[in-house]
Motif scaffolding. Structure first.
Motif, PDB file in Angstrom:
ATOM      1  N   SER A  77       0.864  -1.179   0.000  1.00 19.28           N
ATOM      2  CA  SER A  77       0.000   0.000   0.000  1.00 19.28           C
ATOM      3  C   SER A  77       0.898   1.225   0.000  1.00 19.28           C
ATOM      4  O   SER A  77       1.816   1.331   0.811  1.00 19.28           O
ATOM      5  CB  SER A  77      -0.891  -0.020   1.243  1.00 19.28           C
ATOM      6  OG  SER A  77      -1.607   1.189   1.360  1.00 19.28           O
ATOM      7  N   GLN A  79       1.378   5.630  -0.652  1.00 20.44           N
ATOM      8  CA  GLN A  79       0.857   6.990  -0.800  1.00 20.44           C
ATOM      9  C   GLN A  79       2.017   7.925  -1.095  1.00 20.44           C
ATOM     10  O   GLN A  79       2.908   8.094  -0.255  1.00 20.44           O
ATOM     11  CB  GLN A  79       0.142   7.439   0.484  1.00 20.44           C
ATOM     12  CG  GLN A  79      -0.676   8.707   0.333  1.00 20.44           C
ATOM     13  CD  GLN A  79      -1.736   8.587  -0.740  1.00 20.44           C
ATOM     14  OE1 GLN A  79      -1.695   9.311  -1.726  1.00 20.44           O
ATOM     15  NE2 GLN A  79      -2.678   7.679  -0.562  1.00 20.44           N
ATOM     16  N   PRO A  80       2.087   8.497  -2.293  1.00 23.34           N
ATOM     17  CA  PRO A  80       1.177   8.327  -3.423  1.00 23.34           C
ATOM     18  C   PRO A  80       1.303   6.934  -4.031  1.00 23.34           C
ATOM     19  O   PRO A  80       2.265   6.226  -3.746  1.00 23.34           O
ATOM     20  CB  PRO A  80       1.662   9.400  -4.406  1.00 23.34           C
ATOM     21  CG  PRO A  80       3.120   9.517  -4.126  1.00 23.34           C
ATOM     22  CD  PRO A  80       3.241   9.364  -2.641  1.00 23.34           C
TER      23      PRO A  80
END
Length: 278
Positions: A77, A79-80
């Motif tokens: 995961s 971000q960005p």
């Protein structure tokens, strides 16, 4: 919540043409890879509360561009979202992404690529000095030469014949952004991969283009050093993918994270080289 283990550093060293895939356990204090030649950038992971900060460290004395990709599955995961791309100033670091390992995995699978130079380079039409301390030089292989000048990085390169140990001169003023030393002499059994194993100097010019001087027997400048047109920077040699002593000279720019050689003009002997206008 249990705090994630603190990393001293998780390092990945890469070259302009090599993408190194990491699949590390995040408790490891360091990478398992050895330093390849021509190190350009380092991927550095810092542990926080359940996440990791992915930094790109520029190891050159000139700008680079980097891209961080997921490698393998399941992806982290981020971000960005990956891929994350950035420009990194000379000797600086840039935060690329905040990452969380997939649930139950505890691993990140990442790939970092880096390219010397800025995509904002706008090359000027400049007359380059003959980069050898010789009155004249024979061109053994010219633009688009069939032996090794067919790829984008070398299409507009010149191989200038020179006895080993001939002084190599800066063809244009600039800042030494990268050097590679300690590479072995050429051998008959080598492959084209040996081209990466040549001693070389990369000089950044004022317009963002870069002069590449390769197959050297000695390097006499250091990263970050300013040089003027005609300054002695090394000695010609026969390292890397080479069939005999010579100097490989090219002018390159970064285009879309790919090194591209561009046509250039030689002015001739030192006395005939006009000063560069700014």
């Amino acid at each position: 919540m249990t705090r994630a283990p603190r990393l001293r550093a998780l390092l990945a060293l890469i070259t302009p043409t090599l993408a190194l895939t990491l699949a590390p356990t995040l408790t490891a204090p360091g990478a398992r890879a050895t330093d390849p030649p021509a190190t350009v950038a380092r991927l550095r992971l810092e542990a926080g509360d359940g996440q990791y900060l992915a930094w790109a460290d520029n190891l050159l004395a000139g700008p680079i561009e980097v891209r961080l990709d997921a490698a393998g599955a399941p992806p982290a995961s981020s971000q960005p979202p990956l891929p994350a791309r950035a420009s990194v100033a000379p000797g600086a670091s840039t935060l690329l992404a905040y990452l969380r390992p997939p649930p139950g995995s505890g691993q990140l699978h990442l790939r970092l690529t880096a390219t010397p130079g800025s995509s904002n380079a706008r090359p000027r039409d400049v007359a380059y000095l003959l980069p050898l301390a010789l009155p004249t030089a024979r061109i053994d292989q010219g633009f688009a030469g069939a032996f090794s000048h067919q790829d984008a990085e070398n299409r507009y390169a010149l191989d200038l014949a020179a006895p080993e140990g001939t002084p190599v001169l800066a063809a244009r003023a600039g800042v030494v952004m990268q050097v590679q030393t300690g590479m072995p002499e050429a051998s008959p059994a080598q492959t084209t991969d040996a081209l990466k194993r040549a001693n070389f100097i990369r000089i950044l010019h004022a317009d963002g283009s870069m002069g590449l001087y390769a197959h050297l027997s000695a390097v006499e400048v250091r990263p970050g050093q300013s040089v003027q047109t005609g300054d002695r920077i090394g000695l010609s040699g026969n390292t890397g993918y080479s069939t005999g002593p010579h100097l490989h000279f090219a002018v390159q720019v970064n285009r879309g994270m790919q090194l591209i050689s561009i046509p250039f003009r030689l002015a001739g002997p030192t006395s005939a080289a006009p000063p560069e206008s700014h």
